[in-house]
Design an enzyme around this catalytic site. Sequence first.
Site, short mmCIF file in Angstrom:
data_model
loop_
_atom_site.label_atom_id
_atom_site.label_comp_id
_atom_site.label_asym_id
_atom_site.label_seq_id
_atom_site.Cartn_x
_atom_site.Cartn_y
_atom_site.Cartn_z
N HIS A 172 -9.71 1.65 4.85
CA HIS A 172 -8.34 1.78 5.69
C HIS A 172 -8.63 2.62 6.67
O HIS A 172 -9.54 3.51 6.59
CB HIS A 172 -7.59 2.08 4.50
CG HIS A 172 -5.97 2.14 5.35
ND1 HIS A 172 -5.62 3.29 5.91
CD2 HIS A 172 -5.01 1.26 5.16
CE1 HIS A 172 -4.33 3.07 6.58
NE2 HIS A 172 -3.98 1.76 5.80
N ASN A 229 0.78 -1.30 0.13
CA ASN A 229 -0.01 0.01 0.00
C ASN A 229 0.90 1.06 -0.13
O ASN A 229 1.57 1.57 0.88
CB ASN A 229 -0.94 0.00 1.24
CG ASN A 229 -1.73 1.12 1.37
OD1 ASN A 229 -1.93 1.99 0.48
ND2 ASN A 229 -2.23 1.36 2.60
N TRP A 230 0.90 1.76 -1.32
CA TRP A 230 1.82 2.82 -1.38
C TRP A 230 1.21 4.19 -0.69
O TRP A 230 1.76 5.29 -0.47
CB TRP A 230 2.35 3.27 -2.61
CG TRP A 230 3.21 2.15 -3.18
CD1 TRP A 230 3.90 0.97 -2.49
CD2 TRP A 230 3.92 2.10 -4.69
NE1 TRP A 230 4.64 0.31 -3.64
CE2 TRP A 230 4.62 1.09 -4.84
CE3 TRP A 230 3.80 3.06 -5.78
CZ2 TRP A 230 5.60 0.85 -5.79
CZ3 TRP A 230 4.57 2.75 -6.86
CH2 TRP A 230 5.30 1.66 -6.86
N LYS A 231 0.06 4.14 -0.24
CA LYS A 231 -0.63 5.45 0.07
C LYS A 231 -0.45 6.55 -0.69
O LYS A 231 -0.47 6.36 -1.91
CB LYS A 231 -0.05 5.70 1.59
CG LYS A 231 -0.13 4.56 2.53
CD LYS A 231 -0.11 4.67 3.99
CE LYS A 231 -0.16 3.31 4.70
NZ LYS A 231 -0.47 3.63 6.02
N SER A 261 3.17 -1.45 10.66
CA SER A 261 4.68 -1.65 10.88
C SER A 261 5.10 -2.64 10.29
O SER A 261 6.12 -3.39 11.23
CB SER A 261 5.08 -1.15 12.42
OG SER A 261 4.38 0.13 12.64
N GLY A 305 2.05 2.81 10.65
CA GLY A 305 2.93 3.91 10.48
C GLY A 305 3.65 4.37 11.66
O GLY A 305 4.38 5.35 11.77
N GLY A 313 2.84 -0.86 4.39
CA GLY A 313 2.76 0.66 3.91
C GLY A 313 4.14 0.93 3.89
O GLY A 313 4.67 0.84 2.79
N GLU A 359 -5.52 -4.33 10.81
CA GLU A 359 -4.53 -3.21 10.94
C GLU A 359 -4.98 -2.59 12.38
O GLU A 359 -5.59 -1.73 12.23
CB GLU A 359 -4.52 -2.44 9.93
CG GLU A 359 -4.39 -3.23 8.64
CD GLU A 359 -3.92 -1.97 7.56
OE1 GLU A 359 -2.64 -2.46 7.18
OE2 GLU A 359 -4.13 -1.07 7.23
N GLU A 418 -7.20 5.27 7.62
CA GLU A 418 -6.79 6.69 7.18
C GLU A 418 -8.04 7.08 6.56
O GLU A 418 -8.48 8.29 6.37
CB GLU A 418 -5.56 6.68 6.48
CG GLU A 418 -4.36 6.65 7.30
CD GLU A 418 -3.23 5.75 6.51
OE1 GLU A 418 -3.18 5.72 5.19
OE2 GLU A 418 -2.12 5.42 7.36
P1 PGA Z 1 2.48 0.72 7.58
O1 PGA Z 1 1.02 1.02 6.99
O2 PGA Z 1 3.18 -0.45 7.27
O3 PGA Z 1 3.47 2.07 7.24
O4 PGA Z 1 2.31 0.77 9.16
C1 PGA Z 1 0.24 -0.30 7.05
C2 PGA Z 1 -1.06 0.11 6.28
O5 PGA Z 1 -1.60 1.32 6.63
O6 PGA Z 1 -1.50 -0.50 5.29
#
Ligand code: PGA
Length: 246
Positions: A92, A10-12, A206, A166, A227, A160, A94
């Site tokens: 997600h 997931n490159w966001k 993470s 993150g 991520g 998650e 976010e």
């Molecule tokens: P992260 O994000 O690996 O940077 O913690 C995971 C995600 O939000 O899918």
Amino acid sequence: MNNKPLIIANWKCNPTTSKEAEHLFVAIKKEIRNIKDAEVVICPPFVYLDLIKDDFTKGGQNCYCENRGAYTGEISPLMLKNLACQYVIIGHSERRKYFQETDEIINRKVKTALKTRLRPVLCVGERVGDEMGLVVREQIEKDLAGIAAARVREVIVAYEPVWAIGTGLPCSSDEAMRAALFIRKTLTKLYDRPIAEKVKILYGGSVTSQNAVDYIKGAMMNGLLVGQASLNATEFVKIVLKINEL
Ligand code: PGA
């Protein structure tokens, strides 16, 4: 449907140029060309989806809940399908936090994605201080409401915990295992055991090359949602190769 571990990048909202995106694709592709025992899906920002041709399985990071119409700024599941996406991340944390996505909207998105033959990657997870079971059960019940037993096996559930995303504070593999068992128990109650066993459950939050194997071997997850570490080709390739060797 195969049983290979599924690793979703997931490159966001990264990177900021198509040149960088292309570099990242190429660097990853070069190293994982020959893997046979893991499946890799890349979910870049929409604008880079078309840069990935046959190299990778790809997915969107979000979609709208209608396939067409007057919805300024939205991207539909059908558009993703027509760009050869097979997956779409939905719900997600976010999106829930910054874009006020409710379980009702998420449920509509999951339904439209399924109707369009995209596999939804439904993200669930508790915030710091919340009880995992209470939050995750409610999210699963609401987000999968009205989805027939015959279709639910196409849904992938990504656990998650919000406090692990993150933050560099990953969930322990024991906690992840507890969540995976809980999710399967919830799906068993909603559907039945054979169906619940067919649903893939991923861990995200993470993930690094140091802890990736623990979630697959230790916590019996069916894959990972990665991520930050997926933006670093060397680190992401390490994760994929370690899982591929299991
Ligand atoms: P992260 O994000 O690996 O940077 O913690 C995971 C995600 O939000 O899918």
